[in-house]
Design an enzyme around this catalytic site. Structure first.
Site, PDB file in Angstrom:
ATOM      1  N   ARG A  79      15.609 -14.400  11.974  1.00 33.68           N
ATOM      2  CA  ARG A  79      15.929 -13.895  13.313  1.00 33.68           C
ATOM      3  C   ARG A  79      14.650 -13.933  14.156  1.00 33.68           C
TER       4      ARG A  79
ATOM      5  N   HIS B  74       6.497   5.555  -6.327  1.00 34.59           N
ATOM      6  CA  HIS B  74       7.663   5.711  -5.445  1.00 34.59           C
ATOM      7  C   HIS B  74       8.629   4.542  -5.589  1.00 34.59           C
TER       8      HIS B  74
ATOM      9  N   ASN C 221      -5.538   3.797   1.001  1.00 35.74           N
ATOM     10  CA  ASN C 221      -6.238   2.893   0.081  1.00 35.74           C
ATOM     11  C   ASN C 221      -5.769   1.446   0.254  1.00 35.74           C
TER      12      ASN C 221
ATOM     13  N   ASP D 103       5.094  -2.984   6.690  1.00 29.58           N
ATOM     14  CA  ASP D 103       5.061  -2.528   8.072  1.00 29.58           C
ATOM     15  C   ASP D 103       3.779  -2.876   8.828  1.00 29.58           C
TER      16      ASP D 103
ATOM     17  N   CYS E 243      -0.335 -11.059   1.661  1.00 30.85           N
ATOM     18  CA  CYS E 243      -0.331 -10.493   0.302  1.00 30.85           C
ATOM     19  C   CYS E 243       0.767 -11.208  -0.464  1.00 30.85           C
TER      20      CYS E 243
ATOM     21  N   ASP F 247      11.663   8.545  -7.735  1.00 29.75           N
ATOM     22  CA  ASP F 247      10.889   9.779  -7.522  1.00 29.75           C
ATOM     23  C   ASP F 247      11.679  10.814  -6.717  1.00 29.75           C
TER      24      ASP F 247
ATOM     25  N   PHE G  52       1.180  13.821  -7.934  1.00 35.10           N
ATOM     26  CA  PHE G  52       1.424  13.359  -6.561  1.00 35.10           C
ATOM     27  C   PHE G  52       2.249  12.091  -6.632  1.00 35.10           C
TER      28      PHE G  52
ATOM     29  N   ASP H   8      20.653 -10.012   7.923  1.00 34.75           N
ATOM     30  CA  ASP H   8      19.726 -11.151   7.998  1.00 34.75           C
ATOM     31  C   ASP H   8      18.326 -10.642   7.635  1.00 34.75           C
TER      32      ASP H   8
ATOM     33  N   ASP I 252      -6.055  18.560   2.146  1.00 38.26           N
ATOM     34  CA  ASP I 252      -6.708  17.824   3.248  1.00 38.26           C
ATOM     35  C   ASP I 252      -6.942  18.693   4.478  1.00 38.26           C
TER      36      ASP I 252
HETATM   37  N1  LIG Z   1       1.753  -3.223  -1.786  1.00 42.82           N
HETATM   38  C1  LIG Z   1       2.197  -2.295  -0.963  1.00 42.82           C
HETATM   39  N2  LIG Z   1       1.499  -2.013   0.162  1.00 42.82           N
HETATM   40  C2  LIG Z   1       1.948  -1.051   1.002  1.00 42.82           C
HETATM   41  C3  LIG Z   1       3.159  -0.376   0.757  1.00 42.82           C
HETATM   42  C4  LIG Z   1       3.873  -0.684  -0.438  1.00 42.82           C
HETATM   43  O1  LIG Z   1       4.933  -0.108  -0.732  1.00 42.82           O
HETATM   44  N3  LIG Z   1       3.349  -1.635  -1.253  1.00 42.82           N
HETATM   45  N4  LIG Z   1       3.613   0.562   1.637  1.00 42.82           N
HETATM   46  C5  LIG Z   1       3.019   0.610   2.942  1.00 42.82           C
HETATM   47  C6  LIG Z   1       3.306   1.946   3.467  1.00 42.82           C
HETATM   48  S1  LIG Z   1       4.827   2.217   4.194  1.00 42.82           S
HETATM   49  C7  LIG Z   1       2.434   2.951   3.362  1.00 42.82           C
HETATM   50  S2  LIG Z   1       2.879   4.479   3.935  1.00 42.82           S
HETATM   51  C8  LIG Z   1       1.101   2.739   2.830  1.00 42.82           C
HETATM   52  C9  LIG Z   1       0.728   3.756   1.794  1.00 42.82           C
HETATM   53  O2  LIG Z   1      -0.472   3.381   1.196  1.00 42.82           O
HETATM   54  P1  LIG Z   1      -1.682   4.378   1.115  1.00 42.82           P
HETATM   55  O3  LIG Z   1      -1.909   4.971   2.439  1.00 42.82           O
HETATM   56  O4  LIG Z   1      -2.828   3.655   0.551  1.00 42.82           O
HETATM   57  O5  LIG Z   1      -1.059   5.489   0.178  1.00 42.82           O
HETATM   58  P2  LIG Z   1      -0.867   5.539  -1.396  1.00 42.82           P
HETATM   59  O6  LIG Z   1      -1.095   4.193  -2.025  1.00 42.82           O
HETATM   60  O7  LIG Z   1       0.397   6.210  -1.696  1.00 42.82           O
HETATM   61  O8  LIG Z   1      -2.026   6.529  -1.855  1.00 42.82           O
HETATM   62  C10 LIG Z   1      -3.353   6.301  -1.443  1.00 42.82           C
HETATM   63  C11 LIG Z   1      -4.306   7.223  -2.145  1.00 42.82           C
HETATM   64  O9  LIG Z   1      -4.032   8.594  -1.858  1.00 42.82           O
HETATM   65  C12 LIG Z   1      -4.503   9.370  -2.932  1.00 42.82           C
HETATM   66  N5  LIG Z   1      -3.945  10.719  -2.840  1.00 42.82           N
HETATM   67  C13 LIG Z   1      -2.889  11.253  -3.488  1.00 42.82           C
HETATM   68  N6  LIG Z   1      -2.682  12.519  -3.082  1.00 42.82           N
HETATM   69  C14 LIG Z   1      -3.635  12.807  -2.164  1.00 42.82           C
HETATM   70  C15 LIG Z   1      -3.933  13.953  -1.362  1.00 42.82           C
HETATM   71  O10 LIG Z   1      -3.276  14.985  -1.397  1.00 42.82           O
HETATM   72  N7  LIG Z   1      -4.981  13.855  -0.492  1.00 42.82           N
HETATM   73  C16 LIG Z   1      -5.742  12.736  -0.408  1.00 42.82           C
HETATM   74  N8  LIG Z   1      -6.737  12.723   0.482  1.00 42.82           N
HETATM   75  N9  LIG Z   1      -5.488  11.645  -1.169  1.00 42.82           N
HETATM   76  C17 LIG Z   1      -4.441  11.673  -2.010  1.00 42.82           C
HETATM   77  C18 LIG Z   1      -4.096   8.547  -4.139  1.00 42.82           C
HETATM   78  O11 LIG Z   1      -4.935   8.827  -5.233  1.00 42.82           O
HETATM   79  C19 LIG Z   1      -4.268   7.112  -3.647  1.00 42.82           C
HETATM   80  O12 LIG Z   1      -5.463   6.524  -4.076  1.00 42.82           O
HETATM   81  O13 LIG Z   1       0.978   1.481   2.198  1.00 42.82           O
HETATM   82  C20 LIG Z   1       1.530   0.385   2.891  1.00 42.82           C
HETATM   83  N10 LIG Z   1       1.210  -0.769   2.118  1.00 42.82           N
HETATM   84  N1  LIG Z   2      10.983  10.186  -2.290  1.00 39.45           N
HETATM   85  C1  LIG Z   2      10.158   9.508  -1.474  1.00 39.45           C
HETATM   86  N2  LIG Z   2      10.593   9.145  -0.261  1.00 39.45           N
HETATM   87  C2  LIG Z   2       9.806   8.411   0.556  1.00 39.45           C
HETATM   88  C3  LIG Z   2       8.498   8.031   0.195  1.00 39.45           C
HETATM   89  C4  LIG Z   2       8.029   8.450  -1.094  1.00 39.45           C
HETATM   90  O1  LIG Z   2       6.891   8.146  -1.500  1.00 39.45           O
HETATM   91  N3  LIG Z   2       8.892   9.166  -1.887  1.00 39.45           N
HETATM   92  N4  LIG Z   2       7.745   7.255   1.060  1.00 39.45           N
HETATM   93  C5  LIG Z   2       8.072   7.275   2.466  1.00 39.45           C
HETATM   94  C6  LIG Z   2       7.448   6.140   3.178  1.00 39.45           C
HETATM   95  S1  LIG Z   2       5.732   6.087   3.160  1.00 39.45           S
HETATM   96  C7  LIG Z   2       8.157   5.200   3.842  1.00 39.45           C
HETATM   97  S2  LIG Z   2       7.343   3.993   4.743  1.00 39.45           S
HETATM   98  C8  LIG Z   2       9.629   5.194   3.820  1.00 39.45           C
HETATM   99  C9  LIG Z   2      10.182   3.785   3.647  1.00 39.45           C
HETATM  100  O2  LIG Z   2      11.506   3.767   3.932  1.00 39.45           O
HETATM  101  P1  LIG Z   2      12.223   2.347   4.207  1.00 39.45           P
HETATM  102  O3  LIG Z   2      11.411   1.509   5.136  1.00 39.45           O
HETATM  103  O4  LIG Z   2      13.603   2.650   4.610  1.00 39.45           O
HETATM  104  O5  LIG Z   2      12.133   1.588   2.818  1.00 39.45           O
HETATM  105  P2  LIG Z   2      13.179   1.486   1.654  1.00 39.45           P
HETATM  106  O6  LIG Z   2      13.742   2.825   1.335  1.00 39.45           O
HETATM  107  O7  LIG Z   2      12.516   0.723   0.584  1.00 39.45           O
HETATM  108  O8  LIG Z   2      14.399   0.644   2.235  1.00 39.45           O
HETATM  109  C10 LIG Z   2      14.263  -0.616   2.767  1.00 39.45           C
HETATM  110  C11 LIG Z   2      15.531  -1.374   2.432  1.00 39.45           C
HETATM  111  O9  LIG Z   2      15.729  -2.371   3.420  1.00 39.45           O
HETATM  112  C12 LIG Z   2      16.207  -3.557   2.832  1.00 39.45           C
HETATM  113  N5  LIG Z   2      15.825  -4.610   3.778  1.00 39.45           N
HETATM  114  C13 LIG Z   2      14.675  -5.297   3.859  1.00 39.45           C
HETATM  115  N6  LIG Z   2      14.684  -6.115   4.931  1.00 39.45           N
HETATM  116  C14 LIG Z   2      15.869  -5.932   5.554  1.00 39.45           C
HETATM  117  C15 LIG Z   2      16.446  -6.486   6.720  1.00 39.45           C
HETATM  118  O10 LIG Z   2      15.847  -7.313   7.392  1.00 39.45           O
HETATM  119  N7  LIG Z   2      17.698  -6.087   7.043  1.00 39.45           N
HETATM  120  C16 LIG Z   2      18.384  -5.161   6.277  1.00 39.45           C
HETATM  121  N8  LIG Z   2      19.579  -4.785   6.662  1.00 39.45           N
HETATM  122  N9  LIG Z   2      17.839  -4.607   5.173  1.00 39.45           N
HETATM  123  C17 LIG Z   2      16.599  -4.991   4.820  1.00 39.45           C
HETATM  124  C18 LIG Z   2      15.533  -3.596   1.492  1.00 39.45           C
HETATM  125  O11 LIG Z   2      16.307  -4.371   0.592  1.00 39.45           O
HETATM  126  C19 LIG Z   2      15.464  -2.113   1.105  1.00 39.45           C
HETATM  127  O12 LIG Z   2      16.544  -1.737   0.313  1.00 39.45           O
HETATM  128  O13 LIG Z   2      10.112   5.985   2.740  1.00 39.45           O
HETATM  129  C20 LIG Z   2       9.575   7.298   2.757  1.00 39.45           C
HETATM  130  N10 LIG Z   2      10.306   8.043   1.770  1.00 39.45           N
HETATM  131  S1  SF4 Z   3       1.910 -10.427   4.195  1.00 38.83           S
HETATM  132 FE1  SF4 Z   3       1.896  -8.576   2.929  1.00 38.83          FE
HETATM  133  S2  SF4 Z   3       0.482  -7.175   3.999  1.00 38.83           S
HETATM  134 FE2  SF4 Z   3       1.102  -8.768   5.474  1.00 38.83          FE
HETATM  135  S3  SF4 Z   3       2.901  -7.921   6.551  1.00 38.83           S
HETATM  136 FE3  SF4 Z   3       3.648  -9.187   4.843  1.00 38.83          FE
HETATM  137  S4  SF4 Z   3       3.956  -7.751   3.178  1.00 38.83           S
HETATM  138 FE4  SF4 Z   3       2.627  -6.726   4.656  1.00 38.83          FE
HETATM  139 MO   LIG Z   4       5.032   4.424   4.671  1.00 36.14          MO
END
Ligand SMILES: Nc1nc2c(c(=O)[nH]1)N[C@H]1C(S)=C(S)[C@@H](COP(=O)(O)OP(=O)(O)OC[C@H]3O[C@@H](n4cnc5c(=O)[nH]c(N)nc54)[C@H](O)[C@@H]3O)O[C@H]1N2
Ligand SMILES: Nc1nc2c(c(=O)[nH]1)N[C@H]1C(S)=C(S)[C@@H](COP(=O)(O)OP(=O)(O)OC[C@H]3O[C@@H](n4cnc5c(=O)[nH]c(N)nc54)[C@H](O)[C@@H]3O)O[C@H]1N2
Ligand code: SF4
Ligand SMILES: [Mo]
Length: 737
Positions: free
Chosen positions: A476, A680, A182, A26, A56, A702, A606, A471, A230
């Protein structure tokens, strides 16, 4: 800002390059797709110095996922029992005719509110507002999304305090505060580099994380707080900042309401008490609070950590309050309130929220108990938003007019308070992305119609009546606006034709709209035509616009509130929230203790620490990524592992009051004793499909252990607590699947 660029440059006979914006996560890195014979063969960075590090491994390998042999390329209709894995290929026409017919039956029997729609954080919510437009015309308010747990809810709560969701200005900031956030090279690469550059220029870094994360390693101050505390920490900081008069008196006096009440509230959180709650040394708390309040302007970038807690609403408000009282709001180097792009028709406008009657809005699921991000919660901001930002409905991060997910699944499963009988899930792996797998499965089972728009056969798709082939972002064109958060639009060009019969979400909504009698409201036959319309105030066609721009937005202005006031009912920053008070909540932020460890569940866990290789529940079918991280791993501190008599090759189950999940032990020095990390989004696409296994989701997701009971729910929003859940660990005999 208009960045001129060449969009397609022929380098070899049939090989060319296309400017794209990556949507594999995102954060939206501007990248280059190399295309050969209508196939993307490489994805790489731009050479430009400002962009050269923004990639990445998920972005670089995106095409591998989209060109994968398991990509669904034809519409599939369920022919056996739900979840039996028996499918028949059908045409789009046939699928859409039947979907529309079944939806009409549901609407006739139960009313339009019996349709619920779930969408992605990112991939498909870039639908130019077409999904909400359809639902608003039909009469259903029951739209949910992953953004309820991620930034969407933050944006709604930020709006209650000062009327918009601000963007941090890393380029000129003096201090960065990461609440658990992080970022790294393979996790939100651009943010990682912005933090590094700011540190090189002398900005301070404060990290609050129970774990010694990569960002904690580089921090000036690391506060190893207990998960879920927090909000208490922020109250402690405010106690120091107010007591030591480190706040911006001028701003507080002229631009805030409720300061005296806030002062009284923070007196209830003296630093020693906060030290006890958070487990962090009192002097370190004071030092951090002083650093943030004096190294101004500072930034507290958005973080999902505080979006997913029992105290989420308070913690998000406290971040907002800290920004405001330190004078870091809407200034260079602080947090900037962007507003809409001034001359592009916004998604919010296309969503047609005014078409949904008040009677139907009032039926939005969960709004009565947990109004924060629902229509009901946002209603007091409608007039102020129009006054300041020119439009009444600002649907930032697409998360400001949502139904509450857990309430929606209860209505689907138990018809409580009324039946929901049709569920459309677009790019959202719904069974893994919310709480309480039992409830989610019962919800699916109780539907008359389940439609999933996807790339691969996810666990959620396995429970559908129809799986429609979607798609991808390389296939797109896209106008990218960070989900309405910023006023700058990025342009992602179409690099290749979608394979087989893969089609866009736009196509899905339009085809459904035509069949439901909404033709006049869906006049655009293609995304390009829709973009022509969205760009019409600028007087350019999409083709010309895309040929001349990589990004387009106004020059940022600061302290705009001096002319317009803030988009809140009082026109000021509401330290004490009139909106929440109006709904009977405490107008001031506070800290509540979540359930703690007990005899049955002696450890705490967590969810989180994102795997570099995957975005959320996706990407596990890509061999190059899966080889790097083949299994879900449960992090344990060495001492805790010894106490449990487990080692790094052991499989364990983690059990909470909600259920059990399995994972492979990973022993990590960076984890504190007694704390457990559960990753997750795990499932194994290569394993057996169908409801008995759901490709491993019933073992590894999870959502099996998350709890959505009231004591684990943020009262204002109704979202689940994922930070600090009591659990126990048991050794398993070998790998479960
Ligand atoms: N490679 C990769 N990158 C991503 C994503 C991915 O799925 N993969 N997802 C993207 C998305 S949608 C999101 S939301 C972000 C999430 O990415 P981040 O915001 O970095 O979140 P996390 O990696 O879940 O956790 C970050 C830190 O929070 C700490 N933590 C756990 N519990 C707590 C708490 O209660 N308080 C505090 N202060 N810290 C705590 C954990 O130890 C961890 O080091 O990353 C984005 N980037
Ligand atoms: N239990 C639990 N729930 C969570 C979280 C958690 O840590 N635990 N994290 C939360 C967070 S931080 C976030 S950001 C959200 C993420 O929620 P979402 O952004 O909905 O992520 P995903 O659930 O991985 O679903 C994305 C799906 O979209 C499909 N996809 C990818 N690109 C496309 C496209 O272009 N078109 C279509 N049609 N499909 C596509 C992928 O194959 C994948 O299955 O989830 C939240 N929900
Ligand atoms: S290159 Fe990696 S960090 Fe950049 S938007 Fe794509 S998935 Fe996210
Ligand atoms: Mo997220």
């Amino acid at each position: 800002m208009n960045e001129k660029t060449q969009n397609t440059a022929t380098t070899a006979s049939d090989r060319h390059e296309v400017n794209v914006v990556c949507s594999s996560c995102d954060i939206g890195c501007p990248l280059v797709a190399e295309v050969e014979n209508n196939k993307v063969v490489n994805v790489r960075t731009h050479d430009h110095p400002a962009l050269k590090d923004y990639i990445c491994m998920k972005g670089a390998l995106a095409h591998k996922g989209f060109n994968h042999p398991d990509r669904i390329q034809k519409p599939l209709k369920r022919v056996g029992e739900r979840g039996s894995g028996k499918w028949q290929e059908v045409s789009w026409e046939e699928a859409m005719d039947d979907i529309a017919a079944r939806l009409k039956t549901v609407v006739a029997q139960y009313g339009p509110e019996a349709l619920a729609v779930a969408t992605s954080q990112w991939n498909t919510s870039v639908d130019n507002g077409m999904g909400r437009r359809f639902m608003n015309l039909l009469g259903s308010p029951n739209w949910i999304s992953g953004v309820a747990l991620c930034a969407g809810n933050t944006s709604a709560v930020n709006r209650m305090v000062y009327g918009w969701f601000p963007q941090p200005d890393y380029s000129k900031t003096q201090c960065i505060v990461l609440f658990g956030h992080n970022p790294g090279q393979h996790r939100w690469a651009p943010v990682h580099h912005k933090i590094l550059r700011a540190q090189e220029k002398g900005a301070k870094l404060i990290v609050l994380d129970p774990r010694r994360s990569e960002c904690a390693e580089r921090a000036d101050i690391w506060l190893p707080l207990r998960p879920g505390t927090d909000a208490a920490m922020c109250l402690g900081w405010l106690n120091v900042i107010i007591e030591e008069q480190l706040y911006d008196k001028n701003f507080v006096e002229n631009w805030t309401v409720g300061f005296e009440a806030l002062c009284e509230r923070v007196k209830e959180y003296p630093v020693d008490k906060v030290a006890e709650i958070t487990g962090v040394d009192a002097d370190l708390i004071r030092e951090a609070a002083r650093m943030y309040a004096t190294a101004t302007p500072g930034i507290i970038p958005w973080t999902p950590i505080t979006d997913q807690q029992l105290n989420s609403t308070s913690a998000i408000r406290l971040h907002s309050i800290l920004r405001a009282v330190t004078g870091s709001l809407d200034v260079p180097g602080g947090e900037v309130l962007h507003g809409f792009h001034p001359s592009i028709i916004s998604e919010d406008e296309l969503e047609m929220h005014e078409a949904l009657s008040q009677t139907q809005k009032d039926k939005q699921l969960g709004a009565a108990d947990h109004p924060a991000f629902t229509y009901r919660g946002m209603e007091p901001l409608r007039e102020p938003t129009e006054r300041v930002w020119g439009k009444p409905y600002a649907n930032l991060i697409t998360g400001n007019f949502m139904a509450v997910p857990s309430a929606t699944f209860r209505a689907m499963a138990d018809a409580d308070p009324y039946p929901v009988k049709a569920f459309i899930s677009l790019g959202n792996n719904s069974l893994l992305g919310y709480s309480n797998m039992d409830l989610l499965m019962r919800a699916m089972d109780n539907q008359d119609l389940v439609v999933v728009h996807e790339h691969i056969m996810t666990p959620t798709a396995q429970m559908a009546d129809y799986v429609l082939p979607g798609d991808s972002w390389l296939e797109r064109p896209q106008l990218y606006d960070a989900l309405g958060w910023v006023s700058t639009i990025g342009i992602s060009n179409q690099a290749a034709e979608p394979p087989g019969e893969c089609k866009s979400v736009f196509h899905f909504w339009r085809e459904l709209a035509l069949r439901m009698g909404f033709e006049e409201h869906f006049p655009w036959q293609s995304l390009e035509q829709l973009y022509d319309y969205r760009l019409s105030p600028l007087g350019v066609s999409y083709q010309d616009f895309a040929a001349n721009n990589m990004a387009h937005g106004p020059k940022l202005a600061f302290k705009k509130y001096e002319k317009t006031g803030f988009a809140t009912p009082s026109g000021k920053v509401e330290l004490s929230s009139s909106v929440l008070e109006g709904f009977g909540f405490d107008p001031l932020p506070s800290y509540r203790e979540a359930p703690g460890p007990c005899e049955q569940y002696p450890l705490m866990l967590f969810m989180g620490v994102r795997d570099d290789e995957y975005f959320q529940t996706g990407h596990r079918h890509i061999p190059e990524l899966r080889e790097r991280k083949p299994e879900p791993t449960i992090y344990l501190n060495p001492e805790t592992a010894t106490e449990l008599a487990v080692t790094a090759t052991d499989w364990v189950s983690v059990t909470t009051k909600g259920g059990s999940v399995a994972g492979l032990v990973e022993i990590r020095e960076d984890m504190p004793a007694g704390l457990v990390r559960v990753p997750h989004g795990w499932w194994k696409p290569e394993t057996q499909q169908g409801r008995e296994h759901l490709s491993g989701a019933l073992i590894y997701s999870d959502s099996l252990i998350t709890i959505d009971e009231p004591e684990y729910r943020d009262p204002e929003q109704g979202i689940p607590h994922l930070r600090g859940i009591p659990c126990r660990i048991q050794k398993l005999v070998g790998k479960p699947l």
